[in-house]
Design an enzyme around this catalytic site. Structure first.
Site, PDB file in Angstrom:
ATOM      1  N   ASP A  32       0.820  -1.202   0.000  1.00 55.75           N
ATOM      2  CA  ASP A  32       0.000   0.000   0.000  1.00 55.75           C
ATOM      3  C   ASP A  32       0.859   1.259   0.000  1.00 55.75           C
ATOM      4  OD1 ASP A  32      -2.663   1.295   0.381  1.00 55.75           O
ATOM      5  OD2 ASP A  32      -1.745   1.964   2.255  1.00 55.75           O
TER       6      ASP A  32
ATOM      7  N   GLU B 206       0.926  -0.580  -5.132  1.00 59.54           N
ATOM      8  CA  GLU B 206      -0.075   0.460  -5.343  1.00 59.54           C
ATOM      9  C   GLU B 206       0.699   1.769  -5.457  1.00 59.54           C
ATOM     10  OE1 GLU B 206      -3.488   3.211  -3.500  1.00 59.54           O
ATOM     11  OE2 GLU B 206      -1.750   2.532  -2.397  1.00 59.54           O
TER      12      GLU B 206
END
Length: 741
Positions: free
Chosen positions: A415, A468
């Protein structure tokens, strides 16, 4: 036994005794435990609140030796005429407790462990630090160890010692800043924390274990002693084959899930399903829809449910919300038995400021940067890991490996990578510190990612990593040895934003935004991409996917069907957040279930059937998945028809034996006899039409197949005269056929 009080404390500074009983002393083994005194031994134990303490030689039936109270706050001592293993018999006001003395055990961690921890290269911290059930010298108990190099004193506290930090202070191994203690007769299930006295003598809030492998369910914040035995895996067939299932040429279609809100049981207080129930219901559902992977929003332990797990504090512990670590392992095992891979969202970018967590863990900025220009994330009010510190980098890499190796996780989706790569991420001038060369790149993060991905590739055969990353940072999926970051795939955030922006436009205005739908192909093969329609796009006022679509109800559903068809035909692996597959009307709410009742409506059920069929076709057609990262497998057939808002692409298999033509008509106007050039003569079969009646459409199409005509068009010698239904995507397949085969 000779009772002389002064003899029993001989050689010990009175100030140290006072510091011990007040919980300020950082060298408890210098006072407590058994100490040789010639042919005798002196034993000292600190038992606040005890009426009396006796010593028994282990393995004998002799009379116990009574210790003397040598400090009124509970320090007992006595002289024995023997040395060796012993037990304590503690007389409390309401019970008698027999136990081994934690201060009778020697050094616990080996020199190699300490060296590797200090170097940041101990990648099995989950089995070394934290709470480890084990037996030492035939005595069962739990070994505790924690990194807190700047603390004056660290103690283990829990239900077993009334959360009293004076009772079980730990030994400091100065060479690595590790505190350790073996507490006999404890086992899995015990709650515990660490009580820390900071470098300036300040008593800190009791801290959860950074390496805890289990935690009590929220809102509790205690760590829990977890079992150490290996899980009973039965997924060897999956593990042996998974490398071939997760390549750039494999069909990868991901169903993204928030475990706590996929399905809730209203009749039982709206509770979430546990891991066993999710295995029973979620796995067959996802498998039946043809997805290849389940991606779980973070399930590493986190304090605030509203963060969805993206502000974790327990990077080695599955959240206690849905069951035990063993329950989670069995969920992964059952996914593998059903042929599904498991992707875990993993958050090394930042952590929350909760006082019982990592923040100022030993009274200093230990895990985080001291300077808020480097260590505080303004968007999320969180703290940023100091990746320039080897122990912190090692902590994070060990966490990643813990999930991949112990829990057989198949992929980590990392993330907020962009926030880690740039020092000025979401900061104004003067709010950030340049790197040593004066630039904005975070050199420590870049090195961390290269190191992480290299180690994962080396140690975890077949496992992959996914970034990401929302910027154009170069080489995210380029191998680390070639100068890249080494990720296997990257989320294509630009594609997501551009195409959703296009789809939100009324078809009347789409011709003015035509390039938003085609721009992704400019860079489609610069990285290995996953096309994400993720949770981030259906929260915080953005509306659900179906609510983004313009027009009346029929047009909204037709738009969404056409968009899904375009997405599945476009180069790149696929990801869809739960609820999108049934055209969920409302935004995602992490405290509510998906609106499963919508499936009683044929239009919603039609969307679900379309996703199933798209996944099936994607999986069996090499032209659609085998060249996702290969520019040689893509060709625009029609990219410039802005007036009609028509797009057509050719997807080609590497062996040249199958070709897919995908045509999207993004207006509500049907196009009759629309001619598109194709490279091959012969029959082109219509294998999917989003306007089909079974999906809720008007059933306009091409009667199942079309014969290519020898009429040149769009640079090809052959062409098709097509019917393009309104707001639709149509897939046609040409297949190489040899006569007599």
């Amino acid at each position: 036994m000779t009772p002389g009080r002064d003899d029993l404390l001989a050689g010990i500074e009175p100030s140290n005794v006072q510091a011990l009983v007040e919980g300020r002393y950082g060298d408890p083994f210098s006072i407590l435990g058994q100490h040789a005194a010639g042919s005798w031994s002196i034993i000292r134990v600190f038992m606040p609140g005890a009426k009396s303490v006796e010593v028994l030689r282990r393995g004998t039936d002799g009379e116990p030796d009574r210790l003397h109270l040598v400090h009124p706050d509970g320090l007992f001592a006595g002289r024995l005429n023997h040395q060796g293993a012993y037990k304590l018999c503690v007389h409390w006001p309401d019970t008698i407790q027999e136990m081994e003395d934690p201060y009778s055990f020697g050094l616990l961690l080996g020199d190699l462990d300490l060296h590797l921890i200090g170097q940041g290269t101990h990648y099995e911290l989950g089995s070394v630090l934290g709470a480890q059930p084990m037996s030492i010298d035939g005595v069962a108990g739990v070994r505790f160890a924690v990194w807190a190099p700047n603390a004056r004193r660290v103690s283990v506290v829990g239900d077993f010692n009334s959360w009293d930090g004076r009772r079980n202070p730990m030994r400091l191994r100065r060479e690595a800043g590790i505190w350790e203690l073996f507490i006999p007769r404890l086992g899995p299930g015990e709650r515990y924390k660490f009580e820390v006295v900071g470098p300036h003598g300040q008593l800190l809030p009791q801290k959860a274990d950074p390496i805890a492998r289990a935690a009590e369910p929220a809102p509790g914040s205690a760590s829990v002693v977890a079992r150490s035995e290996p899980f009973g895996w039965t997924d060897s067939e999956w593990m042996a084959a998974r490398a071939a299932r997760q390549t750039e040429s494999s069909p990868i279609s991901v169903y993204e899930v928030h475990a706590g809100s996929w399905m809730r049981l209203e009749q039982e207080g709206n509770r979430s399903l546990d891991w066993t129930e999710l295995a029973d219901r979620l796995i067959p559902y996802v498998s039946g829809l043809g997805f290849t992977h389940i991606e779980l929003l973070p399930i590493t332990e986190y304090p605030f449910g509203g963060s969805w797990g993206y502000q974790p504090l327990g990077l080695f512990a599955p959240t206690g919300r849905y069951g035990t670590p063993e329950d989670f392992a069995e969920f992964v095992n059952r996914c593998h038995e059903a042929g599904l891979g498991v992707i875990l969202d993993w958050v090394p970018a930042h952590f929350p400021t909760d006082i019982w967590g990592l923040a100022q863990f030993d009274g200093t900025a230990l895990y985080e940067h001291q300077d808020p220009r480097e260590g505080f994330h303004q968007d999320w009010n969180t703290l940023i890991y100091n990746l320039g510190r080897s122990e912190v980098k090692g902590f994070l890499i060990a966490s990643a490996l813990h999930w991949l190796e112990r829990f057989h996780i198949d992929a980590l989706r990392v993330d907020a990578v962009a926030s880690m790569l740039y020092r000025d991420y979401s900061r104004q001038a003067g709010e950030w510190i340049p790197n040593k060369y004066g630039g904005r790149e975070n050199l420590e993060s870049i090195e961390f990612f290269k190191h992480l991905n290299s180690i994962v590739a080396h140690r975890c055969g077949g496992a992959i990593t996914i970034a990401e990353e929302s910027t154009a940072f170069p080489g995210v999926t380029k191998p680390a040895e070639e100068g890249g970051l080494g990720f296997t795939f990257k989320w294509n955030m630009g594609w997501m934003h551009d195409t959703l922006h296009y789809m939100e436009q009324d078809p009347v205005y789409r011709s003015y935004n035509h390039g938003a739908f085609t721009f992704g192909m400019v860079y489609a093969f610069s990285e290995r991409f996953i096309l994400p329609l993720s949770h981030d796009e259906v929260v915080h006022g953005k509306g659900s996917l179906i609510r983004k679509m313009p027009g009346d109800e029929w047009q909204r559903f037709a738009n969404l069907r056409a968009y899904f068809g375009y997405m599945w035909a476009h180069p790149g692996k696929k990801l869809l957040f739960m609820g999108g597959e049934i055209a969920q009307e409302r935004e995602w709410n992490h405290d509510a279930s998906i609106s499963w009742e919508l499936l009683d409506n044929p239009r919603h059920a039609g969307i679900q059937r379309l996703i199933r069929d798209l996944n099936r076709i994607y999986a069996v057609e090499p032209a659609l998945h085998g060249t996702d990262a290969d520019s040689g497998g893509f060709e625009w057939a029609v990219a410039d028809d802005t007036g009609n808002s028509v797009f057509a692409m050719l997807r080609l298999a590497r062996d040249g034996k199958s070709i897919i033509l995908a045509i999207s008509n993004m207006t509500p106007v049907p196009r009759i006899a629309y001619r598109i050039g194709v490279p091959k003569a012969g029959l082109w079969h219509e294998i999917l039409n989003t306007d089909a009646e079974i999906y809720g459409g008007g059933n306009m199409g091409n009667a199942g197949a079309l014969q290519a005509e020898e009429i040149s068009s769009h640079g090809h010698p052959f062409s098709l005269s097509l019917v393009l239904p309104p707001l639709s995507t149509t897939l046609l397949r040409w297949e190489y056929i040899t006569f007599g085969s």
